[in-house]
Write an enzyme that holds these catalytic residues in place. Structure first.
Site, PDB file in Angstrom:
ATOM      1  N   GLU A 156     -26.032  88.807  -4.572  1.00 10.37           N
ATOM      2  CA  GLU A 156     -25.262  90.290  -5.371  1.00 10.37           C
ATOM      3  C   GLU A 156     -23.832  90.229  -4.992  1.00 10.37           C
ATOM      4  O   GLU A 156     -23.336  90.472  -3.968  1.00 10.37           O
ATOM      5  CB  GLU A 156     -25.915  91.418  -4.588  1.00 10.37           C
ATOM      6  N   CYS A 166     -18.297  97.481  -4.925  1.00  6.25           N
ATOM      7  CA  CYS A 166     -18.546  96.405  -5.793  1.00  6.25           C
ATOM      8  C   CYS A 166     -18.162  96.853  -7.436  1.00  6.25           C
ATOM      9  O   CYS A 166     -17.966  95.985  -8.120  1.00  6.25           O
ATOM     10  CB  CYS A 166     -19.888  95.612  -5.507  1.00  6.25           C
TER      11      CYS A 166
HETATM   12  P1  NAD Z   1     -18.188  88.389   2.173  1.00  3.69           P
HETATM   13  O1  NAD Z   1     -18.634  87.329   1.380  1.00  3.69           O
HETATM   14  O2  NAD Z   1     -16.908  87.937   2.849  1.00  3.69           O
HETATM   15  O3  NAD Z   1     -19.253  88.641   3.395  1.00  3.69           O
HETATM   16  C1  NAD Z   1     -20.725  88.653   3.167  1.00  3.69           C
HETATM   17  C2  NAD Z   1     -21.477  88.290   4.430  1.00  3.69           C
HETATM   18  O4  NAD Z   1     -21.530  86.963   4.229  1.00  3.69           O
HETATM   19  C3  NAD Z   1     -21.028  88.809   5.759  1.00  3.69           C
HETATM   20  O5  NAD Z   1     -22.594  89.137   6.513  1.00  3.69           O
HETATM   21  C4  NAD Z   1     -20.526  87.704   6.354  1.00  3.69           C
HETATM   22  O6  NAD Z   1     -20.650  87.700   7.835  1.00  3.69           O
HETATM   23  C5  NAD Z   1     -21.042  86.600   5.861  1.00  3.69           C
HETATM   24  N1  NAD Z   1     -20.029  85.284   5.619  1.00  3.69           N
HETATM   25  C6  NAD Z   1     -18.858  85.384   5.522  1.00  3.69           C
HETATM   26  N2  NAD Z   1     -18.309  84.085   5.489  1.00  3.69           N
HETATM   27  C7  NAD Z   1     -19.404  83.309   5.533  1.00  3.69           C
HETATM   28  C8  NAD Z   1     -19.508  81.841   5.626  1.00  3.69           C
HETATM   29  N3  NAD Z   1     -18.264  81.245   5.430  1.00  3.69           N
HETATM   30  N4  NAD Z   1     -20.618  81.437   5.429  1.00  3.69           N
HETATM   31  C9  NAD Z   1     -21.769  82.381   5.639  1.00  3.69           C
HETATM   32  N5  NAD Z   1     -21.753  83.320   5.559  1.00  3.69           N
HETATM   33  C10 NAD Z   1     -20.475  84.099   5.495  1.00  3.69           C
HETATM   34  O7  NAD Z   1     -18.069  89.647   1.610  1.00  3.69           O
HETATM   35  P2  NAD Z   1     -17.341  91.123   1.955  1.00  3.69           P
HETATM   36  O8  NAD Z   1     -15.924  90.868   2.300  1.00  3.69           O
HETATM   37  O9  NAD Z   1     -18.169  91.610   3.169  1.00  3.69           O
HETATM   38  O10 NAD Z   1     -17.769  91.857   0.777  1.00  3.69           O
HETATM   39  C11 NAD Z   1     -16.819  92.201  -0.158  1.00  3.69           C
HETATM   40  C12 NAD Z   1     -17.319  91.360  -1.276  1.00  3.69           C
HETATM   41  O11 NAD Z   1     -18.720  91.751  -1.528  1.00  3.69           O
HETATM   42  C13 NAD Z   1     -16.569  91.986  -2.673  1.00  3.69           C
HETATM   43  O12 NAD Z   1     -16.656  90.735  -3.684  1.00  3.69           O
HETATM   44  C14 NAD Z   1     -17.607  92.952  -3.290  1.00  3.69           C
HETATM   45  O13 NAD Z   1     -17.745  92.829  -4.574  1.00  3.69           O
HETATM   46  C15 NAD Z   1     -18.974  92.315  -3.030  1.00  3.69           C
HETATM   47  N6  NAD Z   1     -20.208  93.133  -3.044  1.00  3.69           N
HETATM   48  C16 NAD Z   1     -20.977  93.089  -3.749  1.00  3.69           C
HETATM   49  C17 NAD Z   1     -22.120  93.983  -4.065  1.00  3.69           C
HETATM   50  C18 NAD Z   1     -23.159  93.902  -4.792  1.00  3.69           C
HETATM   51  O14 NAD Z   1     -23.873  94.721  -4.796  1.00  3.69           O
HETATM   52  N7  NAD Z   1     -23.117  93.218  -5.998  1.00  3.69           N
HETATM   53  C19 NAD Z   1     -22.098  95.157  -3.089  1.00  3.69           C
HETATM   54  C20 NAD Z   1     -21.082  95.113  -2.160  1.00  3.69           C
HETATM   55  C21 NAD Z   1     -20.064  94.131  -2.011  1.00  3.69           C
END
Ligand code: NAD
Length: 458
Positions: free
Chosen positions: A211, A245
Site C-alpha cells: 500500500e 496517502c
Molecule cells: P516509510 O516507507 O518510511 O515507512 C513505512 C514502514 O517501513 C515503517 O514501519 C518503517 O519503520 C519501515 N521502514 C522504513 N525504512 C525501512 C527500510 N529501509 N527497510 C525496511 N523497512 C523500513 O513510510 P512513512 O514515511 O512511514 O509513510 C509515508 C508514506 O506512506 C507516503 O508515501 C504515503 O503515501 C504512504 N502511505 C500509503 C498508504 C496507503 O494506504 N496506500 C497509507 C499511508 C501512507
C-alpha cells in the site's frame, strides 16, 4: 532483538501449525475483545494521536478510531459467511462432482505500518489478518511512538504473543524482520521502502500487499460547483496537514475558472482553519523536523499564492497554495505529503489525462465536474488506484469497496471482504462422487470418446 524476533516467530509458526487460529469462535472472540478494548481506551488512543501528530479528538475518531471500529464490526458480522467454502459451478465433463473454494489462512504474517494514520493503518490490517486466521508480527513506525505504545499495550493485553506481537524500532529491526521467512507481508509506506520489501520478499517467493503513495491529482473542470469543490478540497487536502496517502497532491484547474477557484479556496481555508491556522488547536502538526524541513524547501516568495507561514517550534505549516509551478519543478516529481497545494492551469482535458498517464500511476484521482462526458473520459481513461467524483479522500472510508493502489502506487488491496481475501488463499477443490465413473478420459481412446470430448469441451 534478533533473538527475540526469531523466538517469537518460531512460537507463532508452532501456534499456527497446531491449528490454533482456525476456529470461527476463537477468531470472533478476539475481534470482539478488540472492539470493546478500543471503545474502552478511546481516550488513551486519542491522546497518543494528539501527541504524535497534534490530531484533534474529532479527527482522531473520524479518520482512525471510528474507521477501525467500523471495520471490526463488519468482520464480526460477516465472518461466518466469509469463512464458509464458496460453491462454484461444475463443468458437465466433471459429472458428478461438487466444486468449491475453501479459504485458508496464509500462516505467519508480517504487517509494517507508517506513522501518518498510525492506529488505523496498523489495526485495520491486523484485524483482517486475524479474521482470516493468521498470526501476526506487527511492526509500527518509529516516528509515531506514542501511538505505537498504545498499540503494544492493546496487543499485549488481548493476545498471547504466539498470535500477535508488536515490534518497535527503525532500520535495524526492519532488516531483521525482512530477513525472516514469513508467509505473507503487508506493507504500508513509501515507494522507496516498498521496493526494498518487494525485492526481499521475492527472494523467498513471499506474497505481498504494498500500500504505497504517489501524486494524486485533483481536476477542477470548467463546469463544476467551484465553491463546493473548494470547500471539499480545503477539508481533504489539509486534513492531518496533508499527511494523508490519498490527499489531493496538486490541482489541475481549468483556466476559465482558475481565479474563482483560487478565491473560493482561500475563503474556505480561512473559514475552516481560521485567520491564523498556526494557533488553531484542531490543526495538527508535521510529524518531525526532517519532513518539516523538506516541506519548507518547496516554496519561496516567488511561488506562494496564499499562506506560507510556519512555526518551527510547533512543527506547523499553514495551508499554503502555490502558483507558477511547471511540470519540471521539484514539487511535481515527489509526493508532497504536507499542507502545500500547487494549482496548475489547464486548457485541454485531453492533455491533463495524457500527463497523468505518462507519469507514475497515482493512488487517487479526483474530478470536480457537472459534465458527465468529461467525468467519464477522466475516470475511464486515466490510470489510478481509486478516487471520487465531486469529492476527495472519502472513497477509502467504506467496508464495501476495496482500497489499494495501481501500478506504482501499490499492489493488492484490502478493507471489508477484500481484506479477508487478501490474507487468505482460496483452495479450489473438486469433490468427485464415486458411484459413477465416466470412461472418456481413460486410455485406450476411441473416436466415440473423441466426439464426446469435443461436445463437452467447446
Ligand atoms: P516509510 O516507507 O518510511 O515507512 C513505512 C514502514 O517501513 C515503517 O514501519 C518503517 O519503520 C519501515 N521502514 C522504513 N525504512 C525501512 C527500510 N529501509 N527497510 C525496511 N523497512 C523500513 O513510510 P512513512 O514515511 O512511514 O509513510 C509515508 C508514506 O506512506 C507516503 O508515501 C504515503 O503515501 C504512504 N502511505 C500509503 C498508504 C496507503 O494506504 N496506500 C497509507 C499511508 C501512507
Amino acid at each position: 532483538m534478533k533473538k527475540e524476533i526469531i523466538n517469537i516467530l518460531n512460537k507463532q509458526r508452532k501456534y499456527f501449525k497446531d491449528n490454533n487460529t482456525f476456529s470461527y469462535n476463537v477468531r470472533k472472540a478476539y475481534l470482539k475483545k478488540m472492539y470493546l478494548y478500543i471503545k474502552e481506551h478511546e481516550d488513551e488512543i486519542t491522546e497518543a494521536l494528539y501527541l504524535d501528530l497534534g490530531k484533534s479528538k474529532t479527527e482522531s475518531y473520524m479518520a482512525e478510531i471510528g474507521m477501525v471500529l467500523n471495520e471490526i464490526g463488519h468482520l464480526i458480522k460477516h465472518l461466518r459467511k466469509y469463512m464458509k467454502p464458496k460453491r462454484c459451478k461444475t463443468p458437465l465433463a466433471q459429472y458428478v462432482s461438487k466444486s468449491f473454494q475453501l479459504p485458508m489462512p496464509y500462516g505467519n504474517v508480517l504487517i509494517m505500518s507508517p506513522w501518518n494514520y498510525p492506529f488505523l493503518l496498523s489495526i485495520d490490517p491486523l484485524c483482517e489478518a486475524l479474521a482470516a486466521g493468521n498470526t501476526v508480527i506487527l511492526k509500527t513506525s518509529e516516528y509515531s511512538k506514542n501511538t505505537s505504545n498504545v498499540i503494544k499495550k492493546l496487543v499485549d493485553d488481548i493476545f498471547p504473543n504466539e498470535l500477535v506481537y508488536v515490534v518497535f524500532g527503525g532500520y535495524e529491526e526492519n532488516q531483521i524482520l525482512l530477513e525472516q521467512k514469513f508467509d505473507y507481508i503487508f506493507f504500508t509506506g513509501s515507494k522507496g521502502v516498498g521496493k526494498i520489501v518487494y525485492e526481499t520478499a521475492a527472494r523467498t517467493l513471499t506474497p505481498v500487499t504494498l500500500e504505497l503513495g504517489g501524486k494524486s491529482p485533483c481536476i477542477i473542470d470548467e463546469k463544476c460547483n467551484v465553491k463546493l469543490a473548494a470547500k471539499r478540497i480545503a477539508w481533504g487536502k489539509f486534513l492531518n496537514l496533508g499527511q494523508t496517502c490519498v490527499s489531493p497532491d496538486y490541482v489541475f484547474c481549468n483556466e476559465k475558472v482558475y481565479d474563482k477557484f483560487v478565491l473560493c479556496l482561500q475563503n474556505e481555508i480561512i473559514k475552516q482553519y481560521g485567520e491564523n491556522p498556526l494557533s488553531n488547536p484542531n490543526y495538527g502538526k508535521i510529524i518531525n523536523q526532517r519532513h518539516f524541513a523538506r516541506l519548507l524547501g518547496y516554496f519561496d516568495e516567488s511561488n506562494i499564492l496564499f499562506g506560507g507561514k510556519y512555526d518551527e517550534d510547533k512543527l506547523k505549516i499553514e495551508p499554503t497554495l502555490l502558483k507558477n509551478i511547471d511540470y519540471n519543478h521539484r514539487i511535481m516529481k515527489e509526493e508532497i505529503f504536507g499542507p502545500i497545494l500547487p494549482i496548475i492551469k489547464y486548457s485541454s482535458l485531453i492533455d491533463v489525462v495524457e500527463y497523468i498517464n505518462s507519469n507514475e500511476t497515482p493512488l487517487a484521482l479526483y474530478i470536480f465536474s457537472k459534465n458527465r462526458h468529461n467525468i467519464n473520459y477522466v475516470t475511464n481513461y486515466s490510470a489510478f488506484g481509486g478516487g471520487c467524483v465531486n469529492d476527495v479522500v472519502i472513497h477509502l472510508a467504506t467496508t464495501n469497496m476495496s482500497f489499494g493502489g495501481f501500478k506504482e502506487s501499490g499492489i493488492g488491496s484490502y478493507h471489508g471482504k477484500k481484506g479477508f481475501d487478501t490474507f487468505s488463499h482460496y483452495k479450489s477443490i473438486v469433490d468427485k462422487k464415486t458411484w459413477i465413473d465416466l470412461p472418456m478420459r481413460y486410455q485406450p481412446y476411441n473416436s466415440f470418446f473423441d466426439r464426446l470430448i469435443h461436445f463437452f469441451m467447446k
